[in-house]
Design a protein around this motif. Structure first.
Motif, PDB file in Angstrom:
ATOM      1  N   GLY A  86       8.851  25.568 -15.810  1.00 51.37           N
ATOM      2  CA  GLY A  86       9.172  24.497 -14.873  1.00 51.37           C
ATOM      3  C   GLY A  86       9.074  24.865 -13.414  1.00 51.37           C
ATOM      4  O   GLY A  86       9.558  24.111 -12.561  1.00 51.37           O
ATOM      5  N   VAL A  87       8.429  25.992 -13.103  1.00 55.14           N
ATOM      6  CA  VAL A  87       8.279  26.434 -11.718  1.00 55.14           C
ATOM      7  C   VAL A  87       6.799  26.644 -11.418  1.00 55.14           C
ATOM      8  O   VAL A  87       6.102  27.372 -12.143  1.00 55.14           O
ATOM      9  N   ALA A  88       6.314  25.996 -10.365  1.00 50.90           N
ATOM     10  CA  ALA A  88       4.928  26.167  -9.919  1.00 50.90           C
ATOM     11  C   ALA A  88       4.871  27.233  -8.838  1.00 50.90           C
ATOM     12  O   ALA A  88       5.683  27.218  -7.905  1.00 50.90           O
ATOM     13  N   THR A  89       3.936  28.158  -8.972  1.00 49.78           N
ATOM     14  CA  THR A  89       3.778  29.232  -7.994  1.00 49.78           C
ATOM     15  C   THR A  89       2.318  29.345  -7.571  1.00 49.78           C
ATOM     16  O   THR A  89       1.414  28.862  -8.238  1.00 49.78           O
ATOM     17  N   GLY A  90       2.133  30.017  -6.439  1.00 53.41           N
ATOM     18  CA  GLY A  90       0.805  30.211  -5.885  1.00 53.41           C
ATOM     19  C   GLY A  90       0.852  30.060  -4.377  1.00 53.41           C
ATOM     20  O   GLY A  90       1.794  29.461  -3.835  1.00 53.41           O
ATOM     21  N   PRO A  91      -0.131  30.586  -3.671  1.00 58.57           N
ATOM     22  CA  PRO A  91      -0.093  30.563  -2.202  1.00 58.57           C
ATOM     23  C   PRO A  91      -0.166  29.157  -1.637  1.00 58.57           C
ATOM     24  O   PRO A  91      -1.132  28.431  -1.862  1.00 58.57           O
ATOM     25  N   GLY A  92       0.901  28.774  -0.933  1.00 67.55           N
ATOM     26  CA  GLY A  92       0.923  27.476  -0.277  1.00 67.55           C
ATOM     27  C   GLY A  92       1.576  26.361  -1.064  1.00 67.55           C
ATOM     28  O   GLY A  92       1.675  25.236  -0.567  1.00 67.55           O
ATOM     29  N   VAL A  93       2.081  26.625  -2.278  1.00 68.52           N
ATOM     30  CA  VAL A  93       2.633  25.532  -3.082  1.00 68.52           C
ATOM     31  C   VAL A  93       3.837  24.882  -2.404  1.00 68.52           C
ATOM     32  O   VAL A  93       4.002  23.656  -2.451  1.00 68.52           O
ATOM     33  N   PHE A  94       4.685  25.688  -1.778  1.00 70.84           N
ATOM     34  CA  PHE A  94       5.914  25.174  -1.174  1.00 70.84           C
ATOM     35  C   PHE A  94       5.685  24.755   0.268  1.00 70.84           C
ATOM     36  O   PHE A  94       6.203  23.733   0.718  1.00 70.84           O
ATOM     37  N   ASP A  95       4.924  25.525   0.999  1.00 71.39           N
ATOM     38  CA  ASP A  95       4.647  25.253   2.407  1.00 71.39           C
ATOM     39  C   ASP A  95       3.144  25.148   2.617  1.00 71.39           C
ATOM     40  O   ASP A  95       2.487  26.130   2.925  1.00 71.39           O
ATOM     41  N   MET A  96       2.589  23.913   2.493  1.00 69.61           N
ATOM     42  CA  MET A  96       3.319  22.710   2.142  1.00 69.61           C
ATOM     43  C   MET A  96       2.497  21.791   1.249  1.00 69.61           C
ATOM     44  O   MET A  96       2.561  20.568   1.326  1.00 69.61           O
TER      45      MET A  96
END
Length: 352
Positions: A86-96
């Motif tokens: 249930g967690v998405a990861t990778g460069p830029g996923v959160f910001d933004m």
């Protein structure tokens, strides 16, 4: 949403890597057009294309973000896009990038988007130098701004932000042999120590001002009196008065050793975003999402620019997760539909 997020993450978009920024802009434009129809304008700039979409009617709200990221090329090879537990990861996923995707899916559920504009800049992470004028122009034209930067802790919105900037202090001395004739040199490292001590007193916790020396370099080798030293200084302020005071204090730095010289570069480029900027928009958010929290935070965004113009601005409407600018960056997938609905309902309320 996850498919669109993967598509954006898989086009690495480090700031100022122009061919990648161009690919990112093209990919983002195609996703926008697929969800919302119409045609995006790719606004050329020295930092790469900004992506601009208009609903076609009388503009009432600007959704603002950026498609550049802080991660260097090659990050994807070591930290590819992934969804686990249930967690998405990778460069830029959160910001933004997550915030962008949520907004597009939310807007696709709004009956009438004629009063909506989207603007995703290419250079927010490096100061918005080439996008600021366009951001300010469209913000004033629309009259309301929703910023799709990541949420505050627990999914809270950002109702205020400190103004922020970086200064560089360059100290020039004179080289000499450190063992044979140090008295003939002018030690820039010693002068730097005096300046760091002075700068450390410029902050004022009572009004939320932080002035923090963060990076220092001096000298060339261990047997030479340092001829040059450099200090980077991070500054955060809550008010325009403090912005002026700190800028004056930095400009007024004077050498202790008269044989040395000093130059100061930089300024507080992002003005403060006062909590008053969100005074009309946050109550709407509370109405469509009862119980949602709002926080004033220390980091800056392009919302600082729009708020400084007096345009109502609400920030932190993007993804819920954490680890911005770090290897731990992530988005909580279960919150993505909720945030999409928040955008949809907020936009509908503003444009009604």
């Amino acid at each position: 949403m996850l498919a669109d997020l993967a598509a954006l993450v898989n086009v690495e978009s480090p700031s100022l890597v122009l061919d990648q920024i161009e690919r990112s802009a093209s990919t983002l434009a195609s996703i926008i057009e697929r969800h919302l129809g119409g045609e995006c304008e790719l606004v050329a700039s020295p930092a790469g294309p900004h992506v601009h979409w208009q609903g076609g009617g009388d503009p009432k709200v600007l959704l603002l973000g950026h498609h550049d990221t802080v991660f260097p090329m090659g990050t994807l090879a070591t930290r590819p896009f992934d969804v686990t537990d249930g967690v998405a990861t990778g460069p830029g996923v959160f910001d933004m990038l997550g915030g962008i995707v949520q907004a597009l899916h939310g807007l696709a559920k709004v009956d009438d988007t004629s009063g909506v504009e989207l603007l995703f800049s290419a250079d927010e992470e490096v100061g918005s130098i080439h996008s600021r004028d366009l951001i300010e122009e469209r913000a004033q034209a629309c009259g309301n701004v929703l910023v799709l930067e990541p949420s505050a802790d627990g999914g809270g919105l950002k109702t205020g932000r400190k103004g922020c900037g970086t200064f560089e202090v360059v100290i020039s001395g004179r080289a000499a042999h450190a063992g044979l004739e140090p008295e003939n040199g002018v030690n820039a490292l010693i002068e730097m120590a005096h300046q760091v001590a002075a700068i450390s007193h410029f902050g004022d916790a009572s009004v939320g001002t932080t002035v923090t020396p963060t990076v220092a370099t001096a000298g060339t080798t261990d047997n030479v009196v340092p001829a040059e030293a450099r200090i980077k200084v991070d500054v955060r302020v809550e008010t325009a008065d403090e912005k002026a005071r700190v800028e004056a204090a930095m400009a007024g730095l004077a050498v202790v050793d008269p044989s040395a010289s000093i130059e100061v570069f930089g300024h507080i480029g992002r003005p403060p975003m006062p909590e008053s900027a969100s005074a009309t928009l946050f109550p709407l958010a509370e109405l469509v999402s009862p119980g949602i929290a709002g926080f004033a935070v220390g980091g800056g965004s392009d919302g600082n620019f729009t708020a400084a113009l007096g345009v109502p601005t609400l920030d932190g409407l993007g993804a819920v997760g954490g680890g911005a600018h770090a290897d731990t960056e992530h988005v909580v997938v279960a919150t993505m539909p909720e945030r999409a609905a928040l955008i949809a309902n907020l936009v509908a309320a503003i444009t009604a």
